[in-house]
Design a protein around this motif. Sequence first.
Motif, short mmCIF file in Angstrom:
data_model
loop_
_atom_site.label_atom_id
_atom_site.label_comp_id
_atom_site.label_asym_id
_atom_site.label_seq_id
_atom_site.Cartn_x
_atom_site.Cartn_y
_atom_site.Cartn_z
N ARG A 113 41.76 87.80 90.48
CA ARG A 113 42.47 88.75 91.33
C ARG A 113 43.33 89.70 90.50
NH1 ARG A 113 42.90 87.19 96.98
NH2 ARG A 113 41.62 85.35 97.37
N LEU A 114 43.94 89.20 89.43
CA LEU A 114 44.75 90.05 88.57
C LEU A 114 43.87 91.05 87.82
CD1 LEU A 114 47.18 87.32 87.23
CD2 LEU A 114 47.85 89.31 88.58
N ILE A 115 42.75 90.59 87.29
CA ILE A 115 41.82 91.49 86.61
C ILE A 115 41.32 92.56 87.58
CG2 ILE A 115 39.53 91.64 85.53
CD1 ILE A 115 40.09 88.81 84.38
N ARG A 116 40.94 92.13 88.76
CA ARG A 116 40.45 93.05 89.79
C ARG A 116 41.48 94.14 90.10
NH1 ARG A 116 40.77 93.10 95.50
NH2 ARG A 116 38.94 94.05 96.53
N ALA A 117 42.75 93.74 90.16
CA ALA A 117 43.82 94.70 90.46
C ALA A 117 44.16 95.60 89.28
CB ALA A 117 45.07 93.94 90.91
N VAL A 149 38.90 71.32 82.66
CA VAL A 149 37.69 71.70 81.92
C VAL A 149 36.84 72.65 82.76
CG1 VAL A 149 35.52 70.81 80.97
CG2 VAL A 149 37.67 69.62 80.51
N THR A 150 36.70 72.36 84.05
CA THR A 150 35.95 73.25 84.94
C THR A 150 36.58 74.64 84.97
OG1 THR A 150 35.24 71.41 86.33
CG2 THR A 150 35.18 73.60 87.32
N ALA A 151 37.91 74.69 85.10
CA ALA A 151 38.61 75.97 85.18
C ALA A 151 38.45 76.78 83.90
CB ALA A 151 40.08 75.75 85.48
N LYS A 152 38.59 76.14 82.75
CA LYS A 152 38.49 76.87 81.49
C LYS A 152 37.06 77.34 81.23
CE LYS A 152 42.81 76.68 80.18
NZ LYS A 152 43.65 77.91 80.24
N HIS A 153 36.06 76.55 81.60
CA HIS A 153 34.68 77.02 81.47
C HIS A 153 34.44 78.23 82.38
CE1 HIS A 153 33.72 73.49 79.09
NE2 HIS A 153 32.46 73.87 79.01
N ALA A 154 34.99 78.19 83.56
CA ALA A 154 34.84 79.32 84.48
C ALA A 154 35.55 80.56 83.96
CB ALA A 154 35.38 78.95 85.86
N LEU A 155 36.72 80.37 83.37
CA LEU A 155 37.46 81.50 82.80
C LEU A 155 36.67 82.18 81.69
CD1 LEU A 155 40.19 83.03 82.87
CD2 LEU A 155 41.01 81.41 81.14
N GLU A 156 35.94 81.38 80.91
CA GLU A 156 35.08 81.96 79.88
C GLU A 156 34.04 82.90 80.49
OE1 GLU A 156 34.96 81.29 76.39
OE2 GLU A 156 36.86 80.21 76.60
N GLY A 157 33.42 82.47 81.58
CA GLY A 157 32.42 83.32 82.24
C GLY A 157 33.03 84.57 82.83
N LEU A 158 34.20 84.44 83.44
CA LEU A 158 34.89 85.60 84.00
C LEU A 158 35.25 86.58 82.90
CD1 LEU A 158 36.38 87.10 86.28
CD2 LEU A 158 38.36 85.60 85.84
N LYS A 160 33.76 87.07 79.98
CA LYS A 160 32.58 87.75 79.46
C LYS A 160 32.03 88.78 80.45
CE LYS A 160 31.13 84.14 76.22
NZ LYS A 160 32.45 83.49 76.17
N THR A 161 32.07 88.47 81.73
CA THR A 161 31.64 89.44 82.73
C THR A 161 32.55 90.67 82.71
OG1 THR A 161 30.74 87.69 84.13
CG2 THR A 161 31.17 89.81 85.17
N THR A 162 33.86 90.42 82.60
CA THR A 162 34.82 91.53 82.51
C THR A 162 34.54 92.37 81.27
OG1 THR A 162 36.49 90.14 83.60
CG2 THR A 162 37.27 92.10 82.45
N ALA A 163 34.18 91.72 80.17
CA ALA A 163 33.87 92.44 78.93
C ALA A 163 32.69 93.38 79.13
CB ALA A 163 33.57 91.44 77.81
N THR A 172 38.52 95.94 76.87
CA THR A 172 37.94 94.75 76.27
C THR A 172 38.48 93.50 76.97
OG1 THR A 172 39.68 94.49 74.60
CG2 THR A 172 37.78 95.88 74.03
N SER A 173 37.71 92.43 76.89
CA SER A 173 38.12 91.15 77.47
C SER A 173 37.70 90.04 76.54
CB SER A 173 37.48 90.95 78.85
OG SER A 173 37.80 89.68 79.39
#
Length: 253
Positions: A113-117, A149-158, A160-163, A172-173
């Motif tokens: 949500r912060l990235i989106r904003a 662990v689930t949250a940090k793996h998901a953050l990695e994907g978010l 890279k998509t932002t990048a 850059t992300s």
Amino acid sequence: MTTSDIAALAGRSALVTGGASGIGAAIARRLSSLGAHVTIADLDPAGARAVADEIGGDVWVVDLSDPGTVDGRTIDVDVLVNNAGIQRVSPIPEFEPEAFHRILMIMVEAPFRLIRAALPGMYDRGFGRVINISSVHGLRASEFKSAYVTAKHALEGLSKTTALEGGPHGVTSNCVNPGYVRTPLVEKQIADQARIHGIEESAVVETIMLAHNAIKRLVEPDEVASLVGWLAGPDAAMVNGASYTMDGGWTAQ
């Protein structure tokens, strides 16, 4: 630090979540030392105010477990550091779904949500840095930390998509992936780890936390902050979609 280093973020603004203590406070101080005007976003008003007063920054008292706290708010910053996080150490059969949900809200949905904003303003200026404080647990798993662990793996994907989406707009992300850092969050885990593994608290750091490290010590918050400062600056303009480990060799195995 050279004169050019000091001015690297002059005129830039930054938002650091979880900035009232630990890694977040160290990052806020580092970005401020590079010339950025920093807003401390945290649930702890007194802690956030203390850091903000120290660096001449602003405070945003916010509960990132509530998805509505970001919606409709203008996040007009050049540098966004998603750092806020919590931990729960428990076997999966004993892990409360409510706790699992709260961790994912704070550490995945709130960054989204912060990235989106923040992206529209970054796109308009043709400059932006999204820096996500991930973890070695964004790349490796450990037992008893299913939500983290689930949250940090998901953050990695978010990240890279932002990048990929942000790159053509000058945004850059990247992720920073430390091992165990000397923070209150890590110190609070020691008793839980001792209980679950059936060992003394005095043995937790060496036998559990640093078991995979070639360098047998905790990471210092200022070390993480130094890498974040570089990623936020002009020298890292071509660093995008990366995950920088700072784990004493844990992931080298």
